[in-house]
Design a protein around this motif. Structure first.
Motif, PDB file in Angstrom:
ATOM      1  N   THR A  13       0.828  -1.191   0.000  1.00 31.73           N
ATOM      2  CA  THR A  13       0.000   0.000   0.000  1.00 31.73           C
ATOM      3  C   THR A  13       0.870   1.252   0.000  1.00 31.73           C
ATOM      4  O   THR A  13       1.663   1.450   0.918  1.00 31.73           O
ATOM      5  N   GLN A  53      -4.383  10.825   7.805  1.00 32.65           N
ATOM      6  CA  GLN A  53      -4.897   9.460   7.751  1.00 32.65           C
ATOM      7  C   GLN A  53      -3.939   8.494   8.445  1.00 32.65           C
ATOM      8  O   GLN A  53      -4.370   7.630   9.210  1.00 32.65           O
ATOM      9  N   GLU A  55      -1.800   9.229  10.754  1.00 33.68           N
ATOM     10  CA  GLU A  55      -1.890   9.516  12.192  1.00 33.68           C
ATOM     11  C   GLU A  55      -3.104   8.854  12.822  1.00 33.68           C
ATOM     12  O   GLU A  55      -3.085   8.437  13.973  1.00 33.68           O
ATOM     13  N   GLN A  56      -4.184   8.785  12.045  1.00 34.26           N
ATOM     14  CA  GLN A  56      -5.406   8.187  12.568  1.00 34.26           C
ATOM     15  C   GLN A  56      -5.465   6.681  12.350  1.00 34.26           C
ATOM     16  O   GLN A  56      -6.522   6.082  12.463  1.00 34.26           O
ATOM     17  N   GLY A  57      -4.317   6.095  12.002  1.00 28.21           N
ATOM     18  CA  GLY A  57      -4.261   4.645  11.973  1.00 28.21           C
ATOM     19  C   GLY A  57      -4.491   4.003  10.632  1.00 28.21           C
ATOM     20  O   GLY A  57      -4.699   2.794  10.555  1.00 28.21           O
ATOM     21  N   ALA A  58      -4.478   4.791   9.562  1.00 28.20           N
ATOM     22  CA  ALA A  58      -4.630   4.177   8.245  1.00 28.20           C
ATOM     23  C   ALA A  58      -3.434   3.274   7.978  1.00 28.20           C
ATOM     24  O   ALA A  58      -2.305   3.610   8.340  1.00 28.20           O
ATOM     25  N   TYR A  59      -3.703   2.135   7.331  1.00 29.18           N
ATOM     26  CA  TYR A  59      -2.594   1.236   7.034  1.00 29.18           C
ATOM     27  C   TYR A  59      -1.901   1.665   5.748  1.00 29.18           C
ATOM     28  O   TYR A  59      -2.540   1.837   4.714  1.00 29.18           O
ATOM     29  N   SER A 215       4.348   0.970  10.877  1.00 27.75           N
ATOM     30  CA  SER A 215       3.474  -0.176  11.129  1.00 27.75           C
ATOM     31  C   SER A 215       3.380  -1.113   9.935  1.00 27.75           C
ATOM     32  O   SER A 215       2.567  -2.032   9.946  1.00 27.75           O
TER      33      SER A 215
END
Ligand code: ATP
Ligand code: ATP
Ligand code: MG
Ligand code: MG
Lengths: 246, 241, 270, 270, 241
Positions: A13, A53, A55-59, A215
């Motif tokens: 991604t 995005q 920061e808000q946990g988007a992969y 991550s």
């Protein structure tokens, strides 16, 4: 790039700044041909939105930013793989006018002419920030004179929040001129503009950093992709889309 | 039955009994609360203290907290303004109550057909409710209320918009209907004809109260100047009817 | 509500005035849209139509907008009905809250959704603990569309319900019909036109939704890239390609809306 | 339309079902919005409130959205009325055209407006020859807002008009009232609730309008920078500042909408 | 007057004259087209061939292309379903026609007040139209139509919802009203009382046509079995009234 995840393929991604749309779409295609086990999933948006995005946990596996600010901000929060961060492209700015040139702008000096309709980015988007830096430098130069900066800024009719906004308004002839990245003059729309280059001594070089997101579950593949991006083929594609190379 | 409810400036208060197979004619001036009383019995208006019973079945009892919702009261109500469903055909208007009771389709067709014949609407059975004349609407409303075989019939000026011949037919049909199905019935009317030919019993409303309630012989005979005056609007001795 | 009456002759100036007004409005709306049509070439239009990326986006748009509209109808209708006919404390506050998504600029709406349903979000973190991630999925596209377009449906539906005379409900009740069948056989048919109008608004708004979607669902081709996102993506390279996609979106929407209007008329019209 | 009847007791499951549904919807809408509130600090909120840039944007937003709504009501009401009550060839096509702006992603709408009213545009070039430029002015902001939000009002108004029984118009006519007074004294009061609902939708949509505005009117502080544009501008630099502005916009809108609802009730409610 | 219009399966066709100061009673079965005829005369339904005249004034003439819109016909019409404006008070309902005629406020108050007294609605003058009982609505509709001093009066079952005493009062008032203001008047009714006490002339409608039209003496006397049957719904010789 196909749509659904195909079985047995690793999904990589990539979050990429909107200005990389053309180049990255091309690159993903060639990359997938040479790396059959990998499927590249692209997400294009403004660098600021992509950062939010993430920061808000988007992969995401890889983040390609149009400026250092947002990527470094993520790095400082510990969300990036620090060692992977590096510049992969540069971009210079240029003045564009519509092909019909309604404002009759042929030199940078013409931008001061009263009544000229100029669009630039707002001071918070990189392209707007850089434009202001350039105008300031030119104002400090005796060729253009100290009033240059102020009289050009007085002609600004809109401060766009995206480069696309600038490009569109110039392309439609609604603005007489705009300051954009050279890469915004894409192969598709090249003949719709007249380009006035900004000499290097005034120009600002925008830097495009890339890095692996902390991550990421596919760090090896991500590293491979970054290598490709910075390698021979990657550079060729970036150059084709008007980017300068580091 | 006793009910109690606030009307504009006065309370709706009533206490009366209608026996099975009997028709009570309810008369009273405009705005005296007749329609409100019917709505209250039907469960469409919030009652106050009191109780409402049909035979053994308690519909409402403020003391024991019983309140059967309108849709389970099995009451046939003809609204003063008919309230025919404008988007349904005459047939579907009449069939409505039966469909809700899950009556099988052939039976619906039969029962609705019979009632439409009764009110002479056979030819209009496919016409939508909003394309009916006033009298046709009232016929539809009557058929709709009767077809469900209610255990109590509340009729608010049920024949006022019918032509004279249909009025007469309808009165005699209503009379037979109530007697044969042996249910209580309340008819609100301003017409002496209705009162004379339908009523077994009569109630007179005034300002939300039933002020007189009794046998109809009083009226059929010639005891009461009051009632004559009500229906004729003139003194009995100078009446030209 | 019968229609057999004619409207008489209006004074000339009214007829002319109305005609002029409608013409001006149509010009005002159609000129910009025609402007888009004039910008593209027929070849490009055909080429775009056969581009799988465009097809992906189109199908995704139609599917998500349809699902959103369905959910909006299913949730919005009872809520509008309750707000129209029942009094409960805080009713008007609830009603005003429901309007708020209208005011939010879509990107902010997307940000708000991300803050609520993202992996770190107030609600999303809870789901994430159970292995469900909402943001950046097709589901997120639908959620974003519902969030921005449900107010339109509820507003319209409530107004239609309020305007309906209660006597029909009472008549149905007295005929032994409980609330639910009454609602479906009497009330719905009588307010059909209004509800369809509301659903069309919501559907159209969902189809055009961009800002909240790209923020909350991301711009993933085939998964979250609806037509508006595809248009945005195309705009990065070539304006004409973007305009071509817009024209496709306009044509398809026009056909769908016209079809729905034609098929589902209100009870008043035959 | 009288309200003196009570609704009877609903079966328990309906009451509970409706309660749950409303609660869920409120949670769905309010959580994201609260998420925004939690992101900002009170000091920042106060600081933003006293920032002249914010004030400029807020005033500009309120002024332009109010003017747009006014124009929408003035133009939309007669158009909706004619479409509801009069048959003319092409009526349904006009009606569907009016819906199209809903489908356009706002940026595309702005682009379309530029193509029509820009100085090179189909209509704009004509004005430009007379020295009038429309794009990049406050007027352009209003035009953009009208374009994107007029469909909401017209849809709602038409549905309200269609639902109104024609008998009242006939009664008024037979009492010697020409069309115009009938419209104002009889029809308008009877559909007031619906029209106000439509106006609220349009106003809210105009307040939140971003994409078409920035494309057609540009982003120029004090002239075309409405709140949504200020929010986007801030968002490029500082997300928290952007969220603070959003919260201000939400609070102000909530107050305005609640106030309008409270002040202008439909005739059915007292 | 001759009018022509398609009704459901038949044409509305009529040719008759009502003289100034005379009342024509229009009777006929439900759905025979009485209300439609009144609406047509009032200009609310599109007419076909023919002409409509009040005195010298031509309201409609298909030959000469004359068509006065309903709002300029100066006709007082009481609708069968009253059509009282639900959002206006009784006073404003009655004042509506006067306001449209720009009558000065004190005169409005006076004229409306007088008519409200006539129909005994003084106490309800501040009540909204949607909160009235059926009879109160009809009173409002009557007052509203009469207050504008029309040049033609069309009354569709104008007293059917009034209580009996009010009916009698209203009939005699209507009679006086028509005679003193010397205007033609058409009354649709199903009631023998109305016909007998109001009619100078009578028209009988059937399937959209006026099939009989003539002097009322016929009815008052005992010439016509047909009319007796219509009003009684029974044969004259077996009548129990
Ligand atoms: N809105 C409508 N659309 C179509 N047909 C209608 C409409 N209203 C009435 N009709 C039909 O026209 C015919 C005449 O109706 P009209 O209302 O004139 O009858 P009427 O003589 O007044 O009857 P009533 O005594 O019941 O009031 C009837 O067949 C009726 O069903
Ligand atoms: N919707 C309403 N809201 C408030 N008051 C009402 C409403 N409907 C009727 N009323 C009032 O309640 C009282 C009783 O009305 P109701 O309709 O029961 O009278 P009624 O005896 O049926 O009269 P009518 O013979 O005219 O039909 C009247 O004063 C009336 O004005
Ligand atoms: Mg009554
Ligand atoms: Mg009639």
């Amino acid at each position: 790039t196909g749509n659904q995840a195909e079985p047995g393929k690793t999904e990589l991604t990539v979050f990429a700044a909107a200005s990389l749309t053309g180049a990255l779409t091309d690159m993903a295609e060639t990359y997938e041909t040479s790396h059959p086990g990998i499927h590249v999933v692209l997400n294009f948006d403004g660098s600021q939105a992509l950062r939010t995005q993430i920061e808000q946990g988007a992969y995401a596996d890889v983040f390609l930013s149009a400026n250092t600010k947002h990527l470094y901000a993520l790095r400082d929060q510990g969300l990036m793989e620090n060692s992977s961060i590096g510049l992969f492209a540069k971009n210079k700015l240029a003045v564009i006018t519509p092909a019909s040139n309604p404002g009759n702008i042929t030199t940078l000096a013409d931008l001061t002419r009263p009544g000229t309709r100029l669009v630039i980015g707002t001071k918070d988007v990189p392209v707007g920030d850089y434009a202001r830096q350039i105008l300031k430098k030119m104002g400090n130069d005796s060729t253009y004179g100290p009033s240059y900066n102020a009289s050009v800024l007085a002609n600004v009719i809109s401060e766009e929040t995206t480069v696309t906004g600038v490009v569109t308004k110039v392309q439609l002839g609604e603005a007489d001129a705009g300051i954009v990245y050279e890469s915004d003059i894409t192969p598709e729309n090249r003949d719709r503009f007249l380009v006035i280059s900004i000499p290097d001594q005034y120009n600002v070089i925008a830097e495009y950093p890339a890095g692996i997101v902390g991550s990421s579950a596919h760090k090896d593949e991500a590293a491979g992709f970054l290598a490709y991006l910075k390698g021979e083929q990657g550079r060729a594609i970036l150059a084709k889309y008007g980017f300068a190379l580091p | 039955m006793a009910v109690r409810r606030d009307l504009r400036e006065y309370l709706l208060e009533a206490e009366f009994t209608v026996r099975q197979g009997e028709i009570m004619v309810l008369i009273g001036e405009n705005g005296s609360g007749k329609s409100s009383l019917l709505h209250l019995i039907a469960g469409l208006l919030p009652p106050g203290a009191g109780h409402i019973r049909i035979g053994e079945q308690v519909l409402y009892d403020s003391m024991n907290g019983i309140h059967v919702p309108a849709e389970y009261r099995e009451i046939g109500l003809v609204f003063q303004n008919h309230a025919v469903f404008p988007h349904l055909t005459v047939f579907e208007n009449v069939a409505f109550g039966l469909r809700r009771r899950k009556v099988p389709e052939p039976e619906i067709r039969e029962r609705v057909g019979e009632l439409l014949a009764r009110v002479s609407l056979e030819n209009l059975s496919g016409v939508r409710g909003d394309q009916l004349s006033g009298g046709e609407r009232q016929r539809t409303a009557l058929a709709r209320a009767l077809v469900i075989s209610p255990t109590l019939l509340l009729l608010d000026e049920p024949v006022s918009a019918l032509d004279a011949a249909a009025q007469e037919r309808m009165r005699s049909y209503l009379h037979t209907y109530v007697k044969t199905s042996n249910i209580p019935c309340i008819v609100v009317t301003h017409s002496f004809r209705d009162a004379a030919s339908l009523g077994d019993q009569m109630g007179v409303m005034e300002r939300g109260r039933i002020i007189q309630n009794g046998d109809l012989e009083e009226i059929r005979g010639n005891g009461s100047h009051f009632l004559h005056q009500f229906f004729c609007g003139c003194r009995k001795d100078s009446c030209h009817l | 509500m019968g229609r057999r009456y004619f409207q008489g002759k209006n004074p000339l100036f009214l007829t002319i005035g109305a005609g002029v007004l409608i013409t001006l409005l149509v010009i005002f709306i159609i000129t910009p849209i025609l402007g888009l049509f004039f910008r593209i070439s027929f070849e490009q239009f055909l080429a775009s139509l056969s581009d799988p990326v465009v097809w992906n986006a189109l199908v995704l748009s139609l599917v998500t907008a349809s699902i959103s509209t369905l959910v909006i109808i299913l949730v919005g209708t009872p809520v509008a009905w309750v707000n129209a006919r029942h009094h409960y404390p805080g009713r008007e506050i609830v009603d005003t809250l429901i309007d708020l998504p209208l005011v939010l600029p879509p990107t902010v709406a997307g940000l708000a959704l991300l803050l609520a349903f993202g992996r770190m979000g107030l609600i999303g973190s809870f789901f994430y603990d159970y292995g469900i991630s909402i943001a950046f999925t097709t589901l997120a596209v639908i959620i974003a569309q519902i969030f921005v377009s449900i107010p339109f449906y509820i507003r319209q539906a409530r107004a239609s319900f309020e305007q309906l005379d209660t006597m029909y409900e009472h008549a149905a009740k007295s005929l032994g019909s409980p609330s639910v069948p009454t609602f479906f056989t009497i009330i719905l048919p009588l307010v059909k036109a209004g509800l369809i109008g509301g659903a069309i608004m919501s559907f159209a708004r969902a189809l055009g939704e961009f800002g909240a979607t790209i923020m909350f669902a991301g711009n993933f081709q085939g998964r979250t890239q609806t037509m508006p996102l595809a248009i945005y993506t195309a705009m990065q390279g070539d304006l004409t390609a973007a305009i071509t996609l817009s024209v496709i979106l306009i044509i398809i929407s026009f056909l769908i809306i016209a079809f729905v209007k034609f098929k589902l008329r209100g009870y008043g019209e035959r």
